[in-house]
Design an enzyme around this catalytic site. Structure first.
Site, PDB file in Angstrom:
ATOM      1  N   ASP A 140       0.825  -1.208   0.000  1.00 38.63           N
ATOM      2  CA  ASP A 140       0.000   0.000   0.000  1.00 38.63           C
ATOM      3  C   ASP A 140       0.862   1.263   0.000  1.00 38.63           C
ATOM      4  OD1 ASP A 140       0.933  -0.296   2.614  1.00 38.63           O
ATOM      5  OD2 ASP A 140      -1.029  -0.741   3.461  1.00 38.63           O
TER       6      ASP A 140
ATOM      7  N   HIS B 260      -7.845  -4.087   9.752  1.00 39.88           N
ATOM      8  CA  HIS B 260      -7.523  -3.841   8.341  1.00 39.88           C
ATOM      9  C   HIS B 260      -6.244  -4.570   7.937  1.00 39.88           C
ATOM     10  CE1 HIS B 260      -5.160   0.036   9.495  1.00 39.88           C
ATOM     11  NE2 HIS B 260      -4.278  -0.763   8.935  1.00 39.88           N
TER      12      HIS B 260
ATOM     13  N   ASN C  66      -8.121  -2.201  13.866  1.00 38.79           N
ATOM     14  CA  ASN C  66      -9.527  -2.431  13.469  1.00 38.79           C
ATOM     15  C   ASN C  66      -9.665  -3.599  12.494  1.00 38.79           C
ATOM     16  OD1 ASN C  66      -8.452  -1.359  11.138  1.00 38.79           O
ATOM     17  ND2 ASN C  66      -9.902   0.329  10.954  1.00 38.79           N
TER      18      ASN C  66
ATOM     19  N   GLU D  44      -9.817  -1.331   4.652  1.00 40.00           N
ATOM     20  CA  GLU D  44     -10.506  -0.961   5.889  1.00 40.00           C
ATOM     21  C   GLU D  44     -11.797  -1.780   6.052  1.00 40.00           C
ATOM     22  OE1 GLU D  44      -9.066   0.805   8.040  1.00 40.00           O
ATOM     23  OE2 GLU D  44      -8.531   2.823   7.393  1.00 40.00           O
TER      24      GLU D  44
HETATM   25  C1  GLP Z   1      -0.869   0.260   8.515  1.00 36.90           C
HETATM   26  C2  GLP Z   1      -0.466  -0.306   7.136  1.00 36.90           C
HETATM   27  C3  GLP Z   1      -0.496  -1.795   7.132  1.00 36.90           C
HETATM   28  C4  GLP Z   1       0.062  -2.269   8.456  1.00 36.90           C
HETATM   29  C5  GLP Z   1      -0.927  -1.957   9.527  1.00 36.90           C
HETATM   30  C6  GLP Z   1      -0.376  -2.097  10.929  1.00 36.90           C
HETATM   31  O1  GLP Z   1      -1.714   1.315   8.455  1.00 36.90           O
HETATM   32  N1  GLP Z   1      -1.290   0.163   6.075  1.00 36.90           N
HETATM   33  O2  GLP Z   1       0.206  -2.319   6.023  1.00 36.90           O
HETATM   34  O3  GLP Z   1       0.280  -3.650   8.424  1.00 36.90           O
HETATM   35  O4  GLP Z   1      -1.508  -0.686   9.334  1.00 36.90           O
HETATM   36  O5  GLP Z   1       0.549  -1.099  11.188  1.00 36.90           O
HETATM   37  P1  GLP Z   1       1.535  -1.166  12.431  1.00 36.90           P
HETATM   38  O6  GLP Z   1       2.433  -2.325  12.176  1.00 36.90           O
HETATM   39  O7  GLP Z   1       2.262   0.143  12.427  1.00 36.90           O
HETATM   40  O8  GLP Z   1       0.699  -1.363  13.634  1.00 36.90           O
END
Ligand code: GLP
Length: 232
Positions: free
Chosen positions: A65, A126, A124, A131
């Site tokens: 992403d 995702h 959440n 989302e």
């Molecule tokens: C982010 C990214 C994801 C990531 C997730 C968890 O927003 N878009 O690819 O895996 O949310 O992020 P984090 O590892 O910082 O908790």
């Protein structure tokens, strides 16, 4: 779904890093899908540590992403993240990486598909930036970020201009990878992991769609696993 409950965060990180290094070690021309976020930072550090034993030069990488509207090289962009944590330390070429774009799905098809897709999980539920409300057959597209996600990622931004949209590989696209490895660490992920394990194909928690994949491995540290009871 295979669940690996680790005894510590460092064991969880080493487990995931080793999966990537072993895959590339046995198949140097592997196609790897990479996730960003705080969870993955120590994984990339560990991959760099283990890298002298492996040749990464024939690999190709797909990024999961990216925010919409950030100029190239913006310090809060995922491109900058991956340059910092992967491209520069492993001395790779930027031409070995594909970022979500209008021709991303075509490039993905031409590559023969992702062999191993690394994934994190949002609080959440995702995955990538799919989302809640995302569909199981969704493809790479522009998505609206939820307030929760914007708040969760706020401390990753060097300035106050936080994008409200992102490009994300779709759930349907992710499900086409040959294997999926999701890592969750820390207590902020415990509720999402509990929900994931107790629900199936639930758009409220897009990660649940991945459970139908025949090769989905979930790696947990003790905090992320603290609200589940697997009796293993
Ligand atoms: C982010 C990214 C994801 C990531 C997730 C968890 O927003 N878009 O690819 O895996 O949310 O992020 P984090 O590892 O910082 O908790």
């Amino acid at each position: 779904m295979r669940i690996i409950q680790c005894k510590s965060k460092s064991e969880a990180i080493e487990t995931v890093a080793s999966m990537v290094v072993e895959k590339i070690g046995s198949h140097p021309a592997s196609v790897i899908g990479l996730a960003t976020g705080r969870t993955m930072e120590p994984v990339y550090e560990e991959i760099v540590k283990q890298s002298p034993s492996v040749n990464f030069q024939k690999c190709f990488f797909f990024m999961l992403d990216e925010y919409v509207g950030l100029p190239d090289g913006h310090p809060s962009s995922f491109k900058h993240y991956i340059r910092t944590h992967v491209i520069h330390p492993l001395k790779l070429k930027e031409s070995q990486f594909a970022f979500p774009s209008s021709h991303y799905e075509e490039t993905l098809k031409e590559s023969g598909g992702v062999d191993l897709q690394l994934l994190g999980i949002g609080g959440n539920g995702h995955v990538g930036f799919n989302e809640p409300g995302s569909t199981k057959n969704s493809r790479t597209r522009v998505v609206q970020l939820t307030k929760e996600t914007i708040a969760a990622n706020k401390d990753q931004f060097v300035d106050q201009t936080i994008p409200t949209e992102a490009l994300s590989m779709g759930i349907g696209t992710i499900l086409e990878a040959k294997s999926l490895v999701m890592l969750a660490t820390g207590k902020s992920k415990a509720d999402a992991i509990k929900y994931l394990l107790n629900h199936h194909d639930d758009p409220e928690c897009p990660a649940t769609f991945l459970k139908s994949h025949p090769h989905f491995t979930l790696v947990l540290d003790p905090e992320a696993a603290s609200k589940i009871n697997l009796n293993i």
